[in-house]
Write a protein that holds these residues in place. Structure first.
Motif, PDB file in Angstrom:
ATOM      1  N   ASP A 147      -0.928  -4.942  -5.367  1.00 47.78           N
ATOM      2  CA  ASP A 147      -1.516  -4.339  -4.175  1.00 47.78           C
ATOM      3  C   ASP A 147      -1.162  -5.142  -2.922  1.00 47.78           C
ATOM      4  OD1 ASP A 147      -3.573  -2.383  -2.993  1.00 47.78           O
ATOM      5  OD2 ASP A 147      -4.392  -4.308  -2.391  1.00 47.78           O
ATOM      6  N   GLN A 148      -1.197  -6.454  -3.021  1.00 48.22           N
ATOM      7  CA  GLN A 148      -0.844  -7.302  -1.878  1.00 48.22           C
ATOM      8  C   GLN A 148       0.633  -7.175  -1.530  1.00 48.22           C
ATOM      9  OE1 GLN A 148      -2.144 -11.130  -3.255  1.00 48.22           O
ATOM     10  NE2 GLN A 148      -4.298 -10.743  -2.805  1.00 48.22           N
ATOM     11  N   LEU A 149       1.481  -7.055  -2.560  1.00 47.62           N
ATOM     12  CA  LEU A 149       2.908  -6.878  -2.315  1.00 47.62           C
ATOM     13  C   LEU A 149       3.191  -5.560  -1.593  1.00 47.62           C
ATOM     14  CD1 LEU A 149       4.594  -8.107  -5.633  1.00 47.62           C
ATOM     15  CD2 LEU A 149       4.745  -9.164  -3.385  1.00 47.62           C
ATOM     16  N   ILE A 150       2.509  -4.512  -2.021  1.00 50.80           N
ATOM     17  CA  ILE A 150       2.695  -3.198  -1.391  1.00 50.80           C
ATOM     18  C   ILE A 150       2.251  -3.235   0.065  1.00 50.80           C
ATOM     19  CG2 ILE A 150       1.888  -0.799  -1.406  1.00 50.80           C
ATOM     20  CD1 ILE A 150       1.896  -0.945  -4.446  1.00 50.80           C
ATOM     21  N   GLN A 151       1.141  -3.924   0.350  1.00 50.59           N
ATOM     22  CA  GLN A 151       0.682  -4.070   1.730  1.00 50.59           C
ATOM     23  C   GLN A 151       1.723  -4.807   2.571  1.00 50.59           C
ATOM     24  OE1 GLN A 151      -3.346  -5.517   2.344  1.00 50.59           O
ATOM     25  NE2 GLN A 151      -4.004  -4.667   0.407  1.00 50.59           N
ATOM     26  N   SER A 152       2.275  -5.888   2.014  1.00 49.28           N
ATOM     27  CA  SER A 152       3.296  -6.655   2.735  1.00 49.28           C
ATOM     28  C   SER A 152       4.548  -5.810   2.965  1.00 49.28           C
ATOM     29  CB  SER A 152       3.656  -7.919   1.943  1.00 49.28           C
ATOM     30  OG  SER A 152       2.536  -8.747   1.766  1.00 49.28           O
ATOM     31  N   ARG A 153       4.926  -5.010   1.956  1.00 45.27           N
ATOM     32  CA  ARG A 153       6.107  -4.166   2.094  1.00 45.27           C
ATOM     33  C   ARG A 153       5.893  -3.079   3.149  1.00 45.27           C
ATOM     34  NH1 ARG A 153       8.124  -1.255  -3.243  1.00 45.27           N
ATOM     35  NH2 ARG A 153       6.257  -0.010  -2.791  1.00 45.27           N
ATOM     36  N   THR A 154       4.690  -2.529   3.200  1.00 45.40           N
ATOM     37  CA  THR A 154       4.373  -1.519   4.218  1.00 45.40           C
ATOM     38  C   THR A 154       4.480  -2.101   5.617  1.00 45.40           C
ATOM     39  OG1 THR A 154       2.888  -0.386   2.679  1.00 45.40           O
ATOM     40  CG2 THR A 154       2.615   0.105   5.017  1.00 45.40           C
ATOM     41  N   ILE A 155       3.964  -3.328   5.790  1.00 48.65           N
ATOM     42  CA  ILE A 155       4.064  -4.003   7.093  1.00 48.65           C
ATOM     43  C   ILE A 155       5.527  -4.219   7.462  1.00 48.65           C
ATOM     44  CG2 ILE A 155       3.593  -6.169   8.312  1.00 48.65           C
ATOM     45  CD1 ILE A 155       0.997  -6.371   6.671  1.00 48.65           C
ATOM     46  N   ALA A 156       6.328  -4.658   6.475  1.00 52.19           N
ATOM     47  CA  ALA A 156       7.759  -4.900   6.726  1.00 52.19           C
ATOM     48  C   ALA A 156       8.482  -3.604   7.084  1.00 52.19           C
ATOM     49  CB  ALA A 156       8.396  -5.542   5.496  1.00 52.19           C
ATOM     50  N   LYS A 157       8.137  -2.504   6.419  1.00 52.41           N
ATOM     51  CA  LYS A 157       8.769  -1.212   6.724  1.00 52.41           C
ATOM     52  C   LYS A 157       8.407  -0.748   8.133  1.00 52.41           C
ATOM     53  CE  LYS A 157       9.330   0.649   2.045  1.00 52.41           C
ATOM     54  NZ  LYS A 157       8.909   1.719   1.089  1.00 52.41           N
TER      55      LYS A 157
END
Length: 351
Positions: A147-157
């Motif tokens: 879940d934390q990785l997905i949040q970080s990836r969303t921010i990066a996108k």
């Protein structure tokens, strides 16, 4: 001398500190809180806590350690006490907060919180906490990491989109952001593989996940999230308690004709569990006639689509709990069969 019926060591757990209140109940059923002290939330502090409790409590009655489920901060103490052979009870946060409202407490501090937990432990019959299976804890760690990785990836996108659409984009920044997104996606795939492999190590867990996945809209990650966040529903006794644990319980304030607050979910529960139900609920509404009918009925009632989606989320979570406990797959024809039986019974009564 009056006989002691119960003894509790109630602990309000914080990240670095334990605030402990000792209480006891005599045969006249009147609770007494007689000592209070703070300890560091470390193994050294745990040892000092045990020495203090042993010194001030009676050896004739076992002392039960009662604490609130506060994130992960209570776990070290619970594991330590359980390994030493002490009785431990972990109470869901909403139970304590609801109980506190019945007390005449105007100031909320760590001390008053531990005192409320002590009174709760003396007055209520509590279940003994048992250490969860290691697989449940590992699954929870993996799903939260994902879940934390997905949040970080969303921010990066979002950063990539902003960088690409501005007037003079920086190509080196775009390259670095793309590499970051690719790295996070790779890690997310690794976690999925680890979750799948871990779920297959325990036959019962694998069967439970397969049963839960029979629900429309529910996949492997949702099933694993539900099992991991609830430790296999070890603290849950009914659907109402589950809704409270996840923060799906409804709160509403009305008084006379002047105060009419809107009903809404409390959100005072496990945010990971609520979040895990969102996408499955949307999928269930699109692809299953039962959930589609529930959604349509609620929208026609109050006209708020998101409110209806939340109701479906709660219903899905309750069904996951039922399927896990009964070990029976979801049967789409169950309601139709029941309706048919009811119609036949009505005809027989008329005849």
């Amino acid at each position: 001398m009056k006989k002691i019926l119960r003894q509790v060591a109630a602990t309000d757990v914080a990240q670095k500190e334990l605030v402990v209140t000792l209480g006891r109940m005599y045969e006249d059923l009147i609770p007494e809180l007689y000592s209070h002290r703070k300890f560091p939330n470390t193994e050294k502090g745990f040892m000092a806590l045990l020495l203090w409790v042993k010194k001030l409590s009676s050896e004739d009655t076992a002392v039960r350690f009662v604490m609130e489920a506060t994130g992960v901060y209570h776990e070290s103490l619970a594991y330590f006490l359980e390994a030493k052979g002490y009785e431990v009870s972990i109470v869901l946060p909403n139970k304590i907060s609801n109980y506190c409202r019945t007390l005449e407490v105007k100031t909320i501090t760590d001390k008053t919180a531990s005192e409320a937990i002590a009174r709760f432990g003396l007055e209520r019959k509590l279940d003994k906490w048992e250490r969860p299976k290691p697989i449940f804890k590992r699954l929870r760690q993996l799903t939260r990491e994902r879940d934390q990785l997905i949040q970080s990836r969303t921010i990066a996108k979002n950063q990539l989109h902003a960088e690409q659409t501005e007037a003079e984009p920086n190509n080196s920044s775009i390259t670095r952001i793309k590499k970051q997104i690719a790295f996070l996606s790779k890690q997310e795939k690794e976690i999925k593989v680890e979750i799948l492999a871990l779920s297959k190590q325990d036959k019962k867990v694998e069967e439970s996940i397969a049963t839960i996945c029979s629900l429309p809209g529910v996949g492997l990650l949702t099933a694993v999230n539900a099992i991991g966040e609830t430790n296999g529903f070890s603290l849950i006794r009914n659907k109402r308690q589950l809704a409270s644990y996840a923060g799906f319980d409804v709160k509403e304030k009305q008084s006379g004709t002047s105060v009419k607050g809107k009903a809404r979910i409390s959100k005072h529960g496990n945010k990971y569990l609520r979040k895990a139900m969102h996408l499955p609920a949307l999928a269930a509404i699109r692809h299953d006639e039962r959930f589609k009918a529930i959604f349509a009925r609620l929208v026609s009632k109050h006209g708020i689509k998101m409110k209806a989606v939340v109701a479906v989320q709660r219903k899905l979570l309750e069904l996951i709990y039922i399927l896990y406990k009964t070990n029976m797959p979801y049967d789409k024809a169950y309601l139709h069969r029941n309706e048919h039986v009811e119609q036949v019974n009505k005809i027989r009564v008329v005849i």
